[in-house]
Design an enzyme around this catalytic site. Structure first.
Site, PDB file in Angstrom:
ATOM      1  N   CYS A 145      39.501  46.368  40.426  1.00  0.00           N
ATOM      2  CA  CYS A 145      39.478  45.739  39.166  1.00  0.00           C
ATOM      3  C   CYS A 145      38.405  46.723  38.169  1.00  0.00           C
ATOM      4  CB  CYS A 145      39.494  44.411  38.608  1.00  0.00           C
ATOM      5  SG  CYS A 145      38.902  44.187  36.508  1.00  0.00           S
ATOM      6  N   CYS A 176      46.007  47.217  32.401  1.00  0.00           N
ATOM      7  CA  CYS A 176      45.512  45.917  33.100  1.00  0.00           C
ATOM      8  C   CYS A 176      44.113  46.378  33.576  1.00  0.00           C
ATOM      9  CB  CYS A 176      46.750  45.697  33.817  1.00  0.00           C
ATOM     10  SG  CYS A 176      47.856  44.240  33.064  1.00  0.00           S
ATOM     11  N   CYS A 236      46.832  40.847  23.813  1.00  0.00           N
ATOM     12  CA  CYS A 236      44.625  40.952  25.357  1.00  0.00           C
ATOM     13  C   CYS A 236      43.780  40.507  24.874  1.00  0.00           C
ATOM     14  CB  CYS A 236      45.485  42.301  26.480  1.00  0.00           C
ATOM     15  SG  CYS A 236      44.978  41.904  27.676  1.00  0.00           S
ATOM     16  N   CYS A 283      32.201  40.715  34.225  1.00  0.00           N
ATOM     17  CA  CYS A 283      33.021  39.809  34.616  1.00  0.00           C
ATOM     18  C   CYS A 283      32.399  39.731  35.863  1.00  0.00           C
ATOM     19  CB  CYS A 283      34.310  39.993  35.962  1.00  0.00           C
ATOM     20  SG  CYS A 283      34.819  39.523  35.917  1.00  0.00           S
ATOM     21  N   GLU A 302      36.717  45.280  24.998  1.00  0.00           N
ATOM     22  CA  GLU A 302      38.039  46.026  24.722  1.00  0.00           C
ATOM     23  C   GLU A 302      38.801  45.312  24.629  1.00  0.00           C
ATOM     24  OE1 GLU A 302      37.544  50.322  26.336  1.00  0.00           O
ATOM     25  OE2 GLU A 302      38.297  48.845  27.657  1.00  0.00           O
ATOM     26  N   CYS A 332      36.463  42.139  42.257  1.00  0.00           N
ATOM     27  CA  CYS A 332      37.027  42.170  42.677  1.00  0.00           C
ATOM     28  C   CYS A 332      37.973  43.820  42.110  1.00  0.00           C
ATOM     29  CB  CYS A 332      38.444  41.792  41.525  1.00  0.00           C
ATOM     30  SG  CYS A 332      38.793  40.257  42.101  1.00  0.00           S
TER      31      CYS A 332
HETATM   32  N1  SAH Z   1      39.998  37.471  35.336  1.00  0.00           N
HETATM   33  C1  SAH Z   1      41.435  37.198  35.362  1.00  0.00           C
HETATM   34  C2  SAH Z   1      41.834  38.274  33.836  1.00  0.00           C
HETATM   35  C3  SAH Z   1      41.995  39.246  33.618  1.00  0.00           C
HETATM   36  S1  SAH Z   1      42.922  40.194  34.415  1.00  0.00           S
HETATM   37  C4  SAH Z   1      41.899  36.968  35.951  1.00  0.00           C
HETATM   38  O1  SAH Z   1      41.462  37.909  36.885  1.00  0.00           O
HETATM   39  O2  SAH Z   1      43.156  36.793  36.548  1.00  0.00           O
HETATM   40  C5  SAH Z   1      44.637  40.505  33.943  1.00  0.00           C
HETATM   41  C6  SAH Z   1      45.803  40.807  35.121  1.00  0.00           C
HETATM   42  O3  SAH Z   1      45.514  42.200  35.675  1.00  0.00           O
HETATM   43  C7  SAH Z   1      44.707  40.266  36.551  1.00  0.00           C
HETATM   44  O4  SAH Z   1      45.886  39.585  37.141  1.00  0.00           O
HETATM   45  C8  SAH Z   1      44.093  41.014  37.494  1.00  0.00           C
HETATM   46  O5  SAH Z   1      44.500  40.617  38.887  1.00  0.00           O
HETATM   47  C9  SAH Z   1      44.810  42.469  36.772  1.00  0.00           C
HETATM   48  N2  SAH Z   1      44.176  43.575  37.228  1.00  0.00           N
HETATM   49  C10 SAH Z   1      42.871  44.373  37.765  1.00  0.00           C
HETATM   50  N3  SAH Z   1      42.850  45.700  37.994  1.00  0.00           N
HETATM   51  C11 SAH Z   1      43.446  46.018  37.783  1.00  0.00           C
HETATM   52  C12 SAH Z   1      44.343  47.396  38.314  1.00  0.00           C
HETATM   53  N4  SAH Z   1      43.712  48.246  38.399  1.00  0.00           N
HETATM   54  N5  SAH Z   1      45.968  47.828  38.118  1.00  0.00           N
HETATM   55  C13 SAH Z   1      46.642  46.026  37.721  1.00  0.00           C
HETATM   56  N6  SAH Z   1      46.647  45.187  37.666  1.00  0.00           N
HETATM   57  C14 SAH Z   1      44.979  44.793  37.565  1.00  0.00           C
HETATM   58 FE1  SF4 Z   2      36.836  39.699  37.041  1.00  0.00          FE
HETATM   59 FE2  SF4 Z   2      38.493  42.258  37.339  1.00  0.00          FE
HETATM   60 FE3  SF4 Z   2      38.547  39.798  39.245  1.00  0.00          FE
HETATM   61 FE4  SF4 Z   2      39.388  39.374  37.167  1.00  0.00          FE
HETATM   62  S1  SF4 Z   2      40.492  40.920  37.990  1.00  0.00           S
HETATM   63  S2  SF4 Z   2      38.084  38.143  38.156  1.00  0.00           S
HETATM   64  S3  SF4 Z   2      38.766  40.942  35.060  1.00  0.00           S
HETATM   65  S4  SF4 Z   2      36.774  41.450  37.974  1.00  0.00           S
END
Ligand code: SAH
Ligand code: SF4
Length: 395
Positions: A146, A372, A132, A139, A119, A143
């Protein structure tokens, strides 16, 4: 029997079927570095002496004018255009669907080779437009807040597939310049953030090569200051990012103790807060950039206390920083809740009073699940069940 009536909504969905199939086997010029393109042109029969000039010409057609057809490269002789067409393709991933949010945010579902999908989100703002982009399908990291983290890693994107996302968005925004038209300085797509699906520093070469193309002054010509790479904290690659890409850095910090960060951003078990901060301290000097963005997702009763805010300020002391507070975006089955607006404001206030900018990120495109952390391609199977994630978080 009555036919079902579609609910009225601000969302439009259109499926585009522009055939962009690459002829099988021919190398794609999109995504090649200048050096690689030079080598490829020579191998296809371009005299060595001319190769550099030909790269310049082709580069401008592809990345400045957005041309996809060798026939349109009018400053090349017809036989040479034919040679190119017989040896190469100019091919982009395919937009499978586009959704437009009531706030103007656009989300594209993009199909890459092998039928995988990622996406891409375009966020228009008054003074700029940010794209973005994704660097991986899924991934490897997990996390717990996420949505992408629930999806298995399928593969890294190639440089062509990464820069291709930028080019597709320019197609959709109809933003390629028209030859002869007066130069228009306003850009709909002015910024890139590597904040889509995937961990960009686990696809270092692909991301680096694509961003070099984005920054090349003869093509897309985006300043390195308008490109932000977000990492969850792949410590050994941070200095290399400064040296080999030189873009702005954002870090998914999200917690102020190792105990909590271990649960939210499990890569912390490998490189903890102390090691991460050490690498971050060196970044601004190495990359000649002003400051690092600390991303901090606001999770109710998990990481949002006044104490956390004070600890955060202490931890980042000495690092030129901006703290971007992200209200948690929920997704179906997500194990957390968003902190209240009052809590987020109180947290922001402590940081602001300590002398740091503390913008609260406005969630965009929520009605189309484009915010995000909500990105996930529906075609992939979940890596873990929600119950497993919830158990991890509580355990
Ligand atoms: N993998 C990379 C970049 C992608 S995520 C990283 O983790 O930095 C981009 C941002 O969105 C990151 O700061 C991530 O932690 C945040 N993010 C992920 N899931 C989210 C959610 N459900 N609500 C708000 N921010 C989120
Ligand atoms: Fe991967 Fe989501 Fe963690 Fe970013 S925030 S490293 S996309 S699992």
């Amino acid at each position: 029997m009555t036919a079902p009536v579609a609910p009225t909504s601000p969302i439009t969905q259109d499926v585009m079927t522009i055939p962009r199939k690459a002829a099988p086997g021919l190398p794609n010029l999109v995504g090649m570095s200048r050096d690689a393109m030079r080598e490829a042109l020579i191998a296809a029969g371009t005299p060595e002496k001319q190769a550099k000039m030909r790269v310049n010409q082709i580069w401008q057609w592809i990345y400045h004018w957005g041309v996809r057809d060798f026939e349109a490269m009018t400053n090349l002789a017809k036989p040479y255009r034919e040679l190119l067409a017989a040896n190469f393709v100019i091919s982009l991933p395919e937009i499978v669907s586009k959704q437009v949010s009531s706030d103007g945010t656009r989300k594209y579902l993009v199909r890459i080779a092998g039928g995988h999908e990622v996406e891409v989100v375009y966020i228009p703002e008054t003074d700029r437009g940010t794209l973005c982009i994704s660097s991986q399908v899924g991934c490897t990291l997990t996390c717990s807040f996420c949505h992408t983290g629930t999806q298995k890693l399928v593969r890294n994107l190639t440089a062509g597939e990464i820069i291709g996302q930028v080019m597709l968005a320019r197609d959709d925004l109809e933003e390629w310049p028209t030859p002869g038209a007066p130069k228009d300085e306003t850009r709909l797509l002015s910024n890139i953030v590597l904040m889509g699906m995937g961990e960009p520093l686990y696809n270092f070469e692909g991301v680096r090569d694509a961003m070099k193309i984005a920054m090349d002054g003869e093509g897309l010509s985006l300043s390195r200051r308008r490109i932000t790479l977000s990492t969850s904290g792949v410590v050994p690659e941070i200095a290399r990012t400064a040296e080999e890409i030189g873009c702005m850095l954002a870090v998914s910090f999200h917690a102020t103790t190792d105990e909590v960060r271990d649960k939210l951003v499990p890569i912390n078990k490998k490189w903890n807060i102390e090691k991460l901060l050490q690498a971050l301290k060196a970044y601004p000097k190495l990359s000649n950039s002003e400051r690092i963005t600390f991303e901090y997702v606001m999770l109710k009763d998990v990481n949002d206390s006044d104490e956390d805010a004070r600890r955060l300020v202490k931890l980042i002391e000495g690092i030129p920083a901006k703290i971007n507070l992200i209200p948690f975006n929920e997704w179906p089955g997500s194990p957390y809740e968003r902190s209240s607006n009052n809590r987020i404001r109180a947290f922001a206030d402590i940081i602001y009073k300590a002398g740091y900018a503390s913008p609260i990120r406005t969630p965009r495109g929520e009605d189309i699940m484009a915010a995000c952390g909500q990105l996930k391609s529906a075609t992939e199977r979940a890596r873990k069940s929600r119950a497993e994630i919830a158990a991890d978080v509580q355990g």
